[in-house]
Design a protein around this motif. Structure first.
Motif, PDB file in Angstrom:
ATOM      1  N   TYR A 131       3.308   2.513  -9.316  1.00 45.67           N
ATOM      2  CA  TYR A 131       2.374   3.477  -8.739  1.00 45.67           C
ATOM      3  C   TYR A 131       2.890   4.892  -8.935  1.00 45.67           C
ATOM      4  CZ  TYR A 131      -0.558   5.825  -5.245  1.00 45.67           C
ATOM      5  OH  TYR A 131      -1.434   6.666  -4.615  1.00 45.67           O
ATOM      6  N   TYR A 132       1.959   5.795  -9.242  1.00 46.34           N
ATOM      7  CA  TYR A 132       2.287   7.219  -9.386  1.00 46.34           C
ATOM      8  C   TYR A 132       1.198   8.035  -8.711  1.00 46.34           C
ATOM      9  CZ  TYR A 132       2.737  11.838 -11.563  1.00 46.34           C
ATOM     10  OH  TYR A 132       2.845  13.192 -11.779  1.00 46.34           O
ATOM     11  N   PHE A 133       1.610   9.040  -7.945  1.00 43.96           N
ATOM     12  CA  PHE A 133       0.665   9.899  -7.220  1.00 43.96           C
ATOM     13  C   PHE A 133       1.124  11.337  -7.357  1.00 43.96           C
ATOM     14  CE2 PHE A 133      -0.570  12.117  -3.276  1.00 43.96           C
ATOM     15  CZ  PHE A 133      -1.943  11.887  -3.272  1.00 43.96           C
ATOM     16  N   ASN A 134       0.186  12.231  -7.682  1.00 47.99           N
ATOM     17  CA  ASN A 134       0.499  13.652  -7.869  1.00 47.99           C
ATOM     18  C   ASN A 134      -0.577  14.456  -7.159  1.00 47.99           C
ATOM     19  OD1 ASN A 134       0.977  16.277  -8.813  1.00 47.99           O
ATOM     20  ND2 ASN A 134       1.664  15.559 -10.825  1.00 47.99           N
ATOM     21  N   TYR A 170       9.909   0.046  -3.478  1.00 42.96           N
ATOM     22  CA  TYR A 170      10.799   1.208  -3.575  1.00 42.96           C
ATOM     23  C   TYR A 170       9.956   2.429  -3.868  1.00 42.96           C
ATOM     24  CZ  TYR A 170      14.207   4.569  -5.291  1.00 42.96           C
ATOM     25  OH  TYR A 170      14.962   5.706  -5.472  1.00 42.96           O
ATOM     26  N   THR A 171      10.147   3.487  -3.069  1.00 41.64           N
ATOM     27  CA  THR A 171       9.356   4.707  -3.206  1.00 41.64           C
ATOM     28  C   THR A 171      10.268   5.916  -3.314  1.00 41.64           C
ATOM     29  OG1 THR A 171       7.604   3.749  -1.840  1.00 41.64           O
ATOM     30  CG2 THR A 171       7.537   6.116  -2.178  1.00 41.64           C
ATOM     31  N   ARG A 172       9.915   6.809  -4.189  1.00 41.01           N
ATOM     32  CA  ARG A 172      10.585   8.113  -4.288  1.00 41.01           C
ATOM     33  C   ARG A 172       9.521   9.185  -4.108  1.00 41.01           C
ATOM     34  NH1 ARG A 172      15.022  10.882  -6.840  1.00 41.01           N
ATOM     35  NH2 ARG A 172      14.373  12.920  -7.657  1.00 41.01           N
ATOM     36  N   ASP A 173       9.696  10.005  -3.076  1.00 46.30           N
ATOM     37  CA  ASP A 173       8.767  11.092  -2.780  1.00 46.30           C
ATOM     38  C   ASP A 173       9.433  12.428  -3.065  1.00 46.30           C
ATOM     39  OD1 ASP A 173       6.455   9.802  -2.013  1.00 46.30           O
ATOM     40  OD2 ASP A 173       7.097   9.564   0.046  1.00 46.30           O
ATOM     41  N   GLU A 174       8.717  13.300  -3.743  1.00 41.13           N
ATOM     42  CA  GLU A 174       9.199  14.653  -4.012  1.00 41.13           C
ATOM     43  C   GLU A 174       8.180  15.647  -3.477  1.00 41.13           C
ATOM     44  OE1 GLU A 174       9.603  14.917  -8.221  1.00 41.13           O
ATOM     45  OE2 GLU A 174      11.188  13.393  -8.346  1.00 41.13           O
ATOM     46  N   LYS A 175       8.668  16.676  -2.770  1.00 42.21           N
ATOM     47  CA  LYS A 175       7.771  17.708  -2.249  1.00 42.21           C
ATOM     48  C   LYS A 175       8.387  19.078  -2.478  1.00 42.21           C
ATOM     49  CE  LYS A 175       4.779  15.771   1.294  1.00 42.21           C
ATOM     50  NZ  LYS A 175       4.362  15.797   2.701  1.00 42.21           N
ATOM     51  N   GLN A 176       7.590  19.947  -3.078  1.00 45.12           N
ATOM     52  CA  GLN A 176       7.964  21.349  -3.219  1.00 45.12           C
ATOM     53  C   GLN A 176       6.830  22.187  -2.630  1.00 45.12           C
ATOM     54  OE1 GLN A 176       8.119  19.370  -6.272  1.00 45.12           O
ATOM     55  NE2 GLN A 176      10.199  18.851  -5.650  1.00 45.12           N
ATOM     56  N   GLY A 177       7.171  23.006  -1.653  1.00 42.67           N
ATOM     57  CA  GLY A 177       6.154  23.814  -1.008  1.00 42.67           C
ATOM     58  C   GLY A 177       6.679  25.189  -0.654  1.00 42.67           C
ATOM     59  N   ALA A 178       5.755  26.090  -0.368  1.00 44.49           N
ATOM     60  CA  ALA A 178       6.153  27.455  -0.042  1.00 44.49           C
ATOM     61  C   ALA A 178       5.104  28.098   0.850  1.00 44.49           C
ATOM     62  CB  ALA A 178       6.322  28.283  -1.317  1.00 44.49           C
ATOM     63  N   LEU A 179       5.575  28.964   1.731  1.00 36.95           N
ATOM     64  CA  LEU A 179       4.679  29.861   2.450  1.00 36.95           C
ATOM     65  C   LEU A 179       4.328  31.018   1.514  1.00 36.95           C
ATOM     66  CD1 LEU A 179       6.061  30.284   6.089  1.00 36.95           C
ATOM     67  CD2 LEU A 179       3.914  29.221   5.387  1.00 36.95           C
ATOM     68  N   LEU A 180       3.078  31.354   1.473  1.00 36.26           N
ATOM     69  CA  LEU A 180       2.647  32.511   0.697  1.00 36.26           C
ATOM     70  C   LEU A 180       2.476  33.728   1.591  1.00 36.26           C
ATOM     71  CD1 LEU A 180      -0.040  30.697  -1.491  1.00 36.26           C
ATOM     72  CD2 LEU A 180       2.394  31.033  -1.974  1.00 36.26           C
ATOM     73  N   VAL A 181       1.916  33.493   2.769  1.00 41.81           N
ATOM     74  CA  VAL A 181       1.738  34.551   3.757  1.00 41.81           C
ATOM     75  C   VAL A 181       1.982  33.944   5.131  1.00 41.81           C
ATOM     76  CG1 VAL A 181       0.124  36.186   4.812  1.00 41.81           C
ATOM     77  CG2 VAL A 181       0.048  35.800   2.348  1.00 41.81           C
ATOM     78  N   SER A 182       2.635  34.689   6.013  1.00 39.26           N
ATOM     79  CA  SER A 182       2.783  34.271   7.402  1.00 39.26           C
ATOM     80  C   SER A 182       2.683  35.505   8.288  1.00 39.26           C
ATOM     81  CB  SER A 182       4.132  33.581   7.631  1.00 39.26           C
ATOM     82  OG  SER A 182       4.282  33.192   8.982  1.00 39.26           O
ATOM     83  N   ARG A 183       1.735  35.463   9.223  1.00 38.76           N
ATOM     84  CA  ARG A 183       1.504  36.565  10.159  1.00 38.76           C
ATOM     85  C   ARG A 183       1.352  37.882   9.433  1.00 38.76           C
ATOM     86  NH1 ARG A 183       1.250  32.248  12.029  1.00 38.76           N
ATOM     87  NH2 ARG A 183       1.430  31.652  14.223  1.00 38.76           N
ATOM     88  N   PHE A 191       0.810  -1.224   0.000  1.00 34.76           N
ATOM     89  CA  PHE A 191       0.000   0.000   0.000  1.00 34.76           C
ATOM     90  C   PHE A 191       0.842   1.274   0.000  1.00 34.76           C
ATOM     91  CE2 PHE A 191      -2.975  -3.207   1.238  1.00 34.76           C
ATOM     92  CZ  PHE A 191      -4.190  -2.789   0.729  1.00 34.76           C
ATOM     93  N   GLY A 192       2.108   1.188   0.390  1.00 32.38           N
ATOM     94  CA  GLY A 192       2.987   2.327   0.214  1.00 32.38           C
ATOM     95  C   GLY A 192       3.153   3.223   1.416  1.00 32.38           C
ATOM     96  N   LYS A 198       4.756  14.574  -5.282  1.00 30.06           N
ATOM     97  CA  LYS A 198       4.756  13.486  -6.247  1.00 30.06           C
ATOM     98  C   LYS A 198       5.377  12.259  -5.592  1.00 30.06           C
ATOM     99  CE  LYS A 198       5.033  16.324 -10.443  1.00 30.06           C
ATOM    100  NZ  LYS A 198       5.790  16.597 -11.688  1.00 30.06           N
ATOM    101  N   SER A 199       4.790  11.116  -5.896  1.00 26.03           N
ATOM    102  CA  SER A 199       5.312   9.873  -5.343  1.00 26.03           C
ATOM    103  C   SER A 199       5.352   8.830  -6.451  1.00 26.03           C
ATOM    104  CB  SER A 199       4.433   9.396  -4.188  1.00 26.03           C
ATOM    105  OG  SER A 199       4.969   8.232  -3.595  1.00 26.03           O
ATOM    106  N   TYR A 200       6.487   8.153  -6.555  1.00 26.09           N
ATOM    107  CA  TYR A 200       6.667   7.091  -7.532  1.00 26.09           C
ATOM    108  C   TYR A 200       7.033   5.813  -6.773  1.00 26.09           C
ATOM    109  CZ  TYR A 200       7.602  11.298 -10.376  1.00 26.09           C
ATOM    110  OH  TYR A 200       7.557  12.526 -10.968  1.00 26.09           O
ATOM    111  N   ALA A 201       6.492   4.697  -7.201  1.00 22.32           N
ATOM    112  CA  ALA A 201       6.799   3.459  -6.483  1.00 22.32           C
ATOM    113  C   ALA A 201       6.746   2.268  -7.428  1.00 22.32           C
ATOM    114  CB  ALA A 201       5.823   3.251  -5.324  1.00 22.32           C
TER     115      ALA A 201
END
Length: 867
Positions: free
Chosen positions: A439-442, A527-540, A166-167, A503-506
């Motif tokens: 498996y691929y997840f986006n 075997y799993t490869r996870d990629e994450k790109q994120g950003a704060l847009l506004v904080s306080r 199940f991953g 994104k996740s590849y397995a």
């Protein structure tokens, strides 16, 4: 170590004793005939308990011969327990499965198995520890999980890490919902019911005749409940309300023999309000008052006014007097709130498209493709705490004519879309069963949040006050006009906004070698490869995308999230069939939860994945000619890199603020447990179910360093390091469930009276991972009396009617207790005459514990017309 040895010894002794005792006695038994419709069977056949088919190994297998600890809740049990949504499983019908709301909101659920329970998976860049699946499709967010259930065939609770098949994010296990598929024959049912608290529900399930290879099934559901707690403020929604609507269409296409294509589309809308958070006590730790600029008051020896993980030697600040009109009630659910506040319905919208293609290429090979698009959109309006959330009002004559602000209104928007594609090859070659897959997840998720104060209190006298709404969200922040801002926060000063793409590849495979009729050896890996790109847009209220704020971001230490993690998750199982009815196994399995970043911090603090290893041994046995069934499993899980949350002060370029930091705890978290399920059918009409789960958890104490900063956010060089104890939330040490179903002899020419009662117990447990404070122990009883298969006019149409009650004895208990308003806090600014604020606590926001009670007794009548 002693607990490890005790679990090992007791487990091996129990398995060995039962296996040795059972093997001679049942060696000559013959298999009881399986029901024709085996997947839905729950043990109501006349000859004894029938076979239950599960899909935990990506193929249909007999529950008793599947070497995994699984609990199955079929359609009949779902009906008997009046389970309309996943939150109805919070009563503990499956002891190892824990379901709770995030904070007091109905719109997001926290789901845990075997002590893997995330406290705050509500954030876009944070993951759950238990995978939730609908018809084989992973649901990426915990938001929208509480929409009304459609026509569910069964719920499978897979316990323990499922990282191979199940991953990621299945450390504790998986919760798999399987829908009823089209039959190709005309038929269905019309359901409806009414109950107390203004509840009403209706559903239609319609199967159309097969035509040109196409079979169609349509499902529509409607569920409504009035507010449990009334809101005294005119025109505002109460608390505990829901109104759910959903539609699902499923099409099965069978163009040629061996090819089946299942397409489904579902859409749902859930309007709801949070459960009421009421004040349970006042200053329960007898903390002492002192002026803000006065000399600190020493904490007396033996005092409980001690904040976990701090080294306070004294406190400053005046404990606020309880304003007039505020009610303390720690014994019963308040059916009318003490103070009315602005409150409107939150709205969750979910949708999904799923296509499952299966092609039986040969007797040795079946190819499958599972393609899915899903999404959830949430507008959150959460004013559950009223007066009882911070900031606590200093009710004095200074509020005369000032309308002093309080009532933190938690407003938020979340938008999520996901796409997943899975390819599977399933089959048998000789003595080897195999499963292989890609498996691929986006996923793309964005959110925003604002917490304006919505009410004001005006001083009249020490014993009299007036309350009135105050204007809020007056469009003072230019960034709120941007497209990413949702309806809930539009016009507000934004606490935070973020977005993340994952994104996740397995690639995975699992082989079972049936070495003999008795011995089965399974190995697998993913075997799993996870990629994450994120950003704060506004904080306080600071726009992080504006180049003019670059210096502020640098001083805050902000770094966008850009991480890649890879994992290989192996598993191995040795299963042995002592005879046709007694099966044992030993298992090693692994899993992990992906890392992320906390949008509640000004620097978008990143954290790494956590990994778990599981050692398990189990026994499954059908006894007394299948009139009794017992399944036992014991396990030891070791988790490294546990993601824990710490509420602390964070300095920023624009001032200090209290936030929630997520980090990986050092050391190894130990989770140990035993699970047992017993089903007995002594007579044709009587069935008894007993379940028990023991769960021991321990996170080693974590050294936490508090650094001193001036009110301008400049480090003074002073710091204090203390050991902080963390806890796994919503995980009782002992939990149990029992149910009795009795079907009476037929009456009225074939109608079947049936009685069901279940009782569910769980020991008290923590609601927050950094406080030892526990909520109440739980004991909930549900019951139903039905009259089934009432004939109508001599045809095939049948009518079922039932009287039901949930929480039959109206047991009122606090399921979530928040002590953060009853203990000193770390000071965010320097106090006069105190060189090191990290050793002097602040009492100025102490009021008392506040929390949420469980659902009161509900009851009603429902009917189902089958045609």
């Amino acid at each position: 170590m002693q607990i490890d040895l005790l679990v090992r010894a007791s487990l091996l002794a129990s398995v060995g004793a039962v296996a040795l005792a059972a093997a001679p006695a049942f060696a000559a038994e013959q298999d009881a005939p399986a029901a024709a419709d085996a997947p839905a069977a729950e043990g109501t056949g006349n000859s004894g308990l029938t076979e239950i088919v599960v899909t935990a190994t990506k193929r249909e297998t007999n529950l008793q011969k599947t070497p995994i600890s699984i609990s199955v809740m079929g359609a009949e049990t779902i009906k008997e327990r009046k389970v309309q949504s996943l939150l109805d499983l919070a009563d503990g019908g499956v002891p190892s499965l824990r379901v709770a709301t995030f904070e007091a909101r109905q719109s997001a659920l926290t789901i845990g198995i075997r002590g893997i329970v995330p406290l705050d998976a509500n954030q876009p860049a944070r993951e759950q520890g238990v995978g939730v699946y609908i018809d084989g499709v992973y649901l990426g967010r915990q938001h929208g999980l509480n929409t009304g259930l459609f026509d569910i065939e069964r719920v499978e609770v897979l316990k323990g890490p499922q990282g191979t098949l199940f991953g990621r994010n299945t450390e504790g296990g998986a919760l798999s919902l399987i829908s009823k598929m089209p039959t190709g024959e005309f038929g269905g049912s019309i359901d409806g019911g009414v109950g107390n608290i203004g509840s009403r529900n209706a559903a239609i399930h319609l199967n159309l005749p097969k035509f040109a290879g196409f079979s169609i099934k349509l499902d529509g559901v409607y569920q409504h409940q009035d507010a449990i707690t009334k809101n005294p403020l005119a025109g505002q929604a109460g608390w505990g309300y829901f109104n759910r609507k959903g539609f699902r269409a499923a099409v099965r296409w069978q163009p040629v023999e061996g090819v089946t294509n299942d397409f489904s589309y579902d859409v749902a809308r859930d309007e709801n309000t949070p459960f009421y958070s009421q004040l349970l006590n006042y200053n329960p730790n007898n903390c002492l008052s002192g002026g803000t600029n006065a000399a600190p008051i020493a904490i007396p020896a033996g005092s409980t006014c001690v904040t976990p993980g701090t080294a306070f030697t004294g406190t400053q600040g005046t404990i606020k007097a309880l304003p007039p009109g505020v009610v303390i009630n720690g014994d019963t659910l308040m059916r009318t709130a003490d103070i009315g506040v602005p409150q409107q319905n939150s709205v969750d919208k979910t949708h999904g498209f799923t296509n499952v293609l299966k092609w039986k290429v040969s007797p040795e090979l079946e190819l499958r493709s599972i393609t899915a698009w899903r999404g959830v959109n949430v507008e959150q309006y959460d004013n559950s705490g009223g007066y009882h959330r911070v900031p606590v009002v200093n009710y004095t004559s200074a509020c005369a004519g000032a309308n002093c602000a309080f009532s933190r209104y938690s407003l938020a928007d979340l938008h999520q879309n996901q796409f997943s594609q899975e390819l599977q090859a399933v089959g048998t070659i000789g003595s080897v069963d195999y499963v292989a897959g890609l498996y691929y997840f986006n996923e793309h998720v964005s959110d925003d949040a604002a917490t304006p104060n919505s009410m004001g209190i005006t001083y009249v006298s020490p014993t009299s006050a007036t309350f009135a709404p105050i204007p809020f969200c007056a469009a003072t922040n230019p960034s709120t006009a941007d497209d990413f801002v949702g309806n809930a926060v539009r016009g507000c000063n934004i606490d935070r906004a973020s977005e993340v793409r994952s994104k996740s590849y397995a690639a995975y495979g699992q082989l079972t070698w049936n070495a003999s009729e008795q011995l089965h050896i399974t190995v697998g890996g993913r075997y799993t490869r996870d990629e994450k790109q994120g950003a704060l847009l506004v904080s306080r209220n600071i726009d992080y995308r504006n180049p003019a704020n670059a210096a502020i971001l640098q001083r805050n230490g902000y770094t966008p999230l850009d991480k890649v993690w890879t994992r290989f998750n192996p598993m191995a199982t040795v299963a042995y069939d002592f005879n046709n009815d007694v099966h044992g196994y030993v298992k090693y399995s692994t899993g992990y939860r992906a890392g992320g970043a906390s949008s509640r911090t000004s620097d978008y603090r990143a954290f790494n994945p956590e990994d778990v290893k599981n050692y398990e041994v189990g026994l499954k046995a059908d006894l007394f000619n299948r009139h009794a069934r017992i399944n036992i499993a014991a396990y030891m899980m070791d988790r490294k890199g546990s993601q824990v949350d710490l509420s602390t002060i964070q300095p920023t370029a624009t001032g200090n603020f209290n936030n929630l930091v997520t980090f990986n705890a050092p050391g190894t978290t130990k989770i140990r447990g035993v699970e047992a399920d017993l089903t007995v059918k002594p007579t044709e009409g009587l069935k008894i179910d007993l379940s028990y789960a023991y769960t021991y958890t321990d996170i080693p104490a974590v050294p936490v360093t508090y650094s001193e900063f001036t009110s301008a956010g400049v480090a003074t060089g002073n710091s204090t390091t203390v050991l902080q104890k963390f806890y796994i939330v919503y995980t009782p040490r002992n939990a149990a469930s029992a149910a009795i179903d009795y079907e009476f002899p037929e009456i009225f020419g074939g109608a079947r009276p049936k009685f069901h009662i279940d009782a569910n117990y769980s020991q008290a447990t923590q609601s927050f991972d950094q406080f030892a404070t526990k909520a109440d122990e739980s004991f909930i009883v549900n019951a139903r009396l039905s009259l089934l298969d009432i004939g109508l006019g001599g045809g095939s149409n049948k009518l079922n009617v039932g009287l039901w009650s949930r929480n039959l004895f109206n047991n009122q208990l606090v399921y979530r207790r928040d002590p953060s308003n009853s203990l000193p806090s770390v000071q965010s600014t320097q106090a006069s005459g105190v060189p090191n604020v990290v050793v002097i606590g602040n009492n100025s926001n102490i009021l008392g514990d506040y929390g949420n009670f469980n659902m009161p007794r509900t009851f009603g009548i429902d009917a189902s017309l089958k045609f």
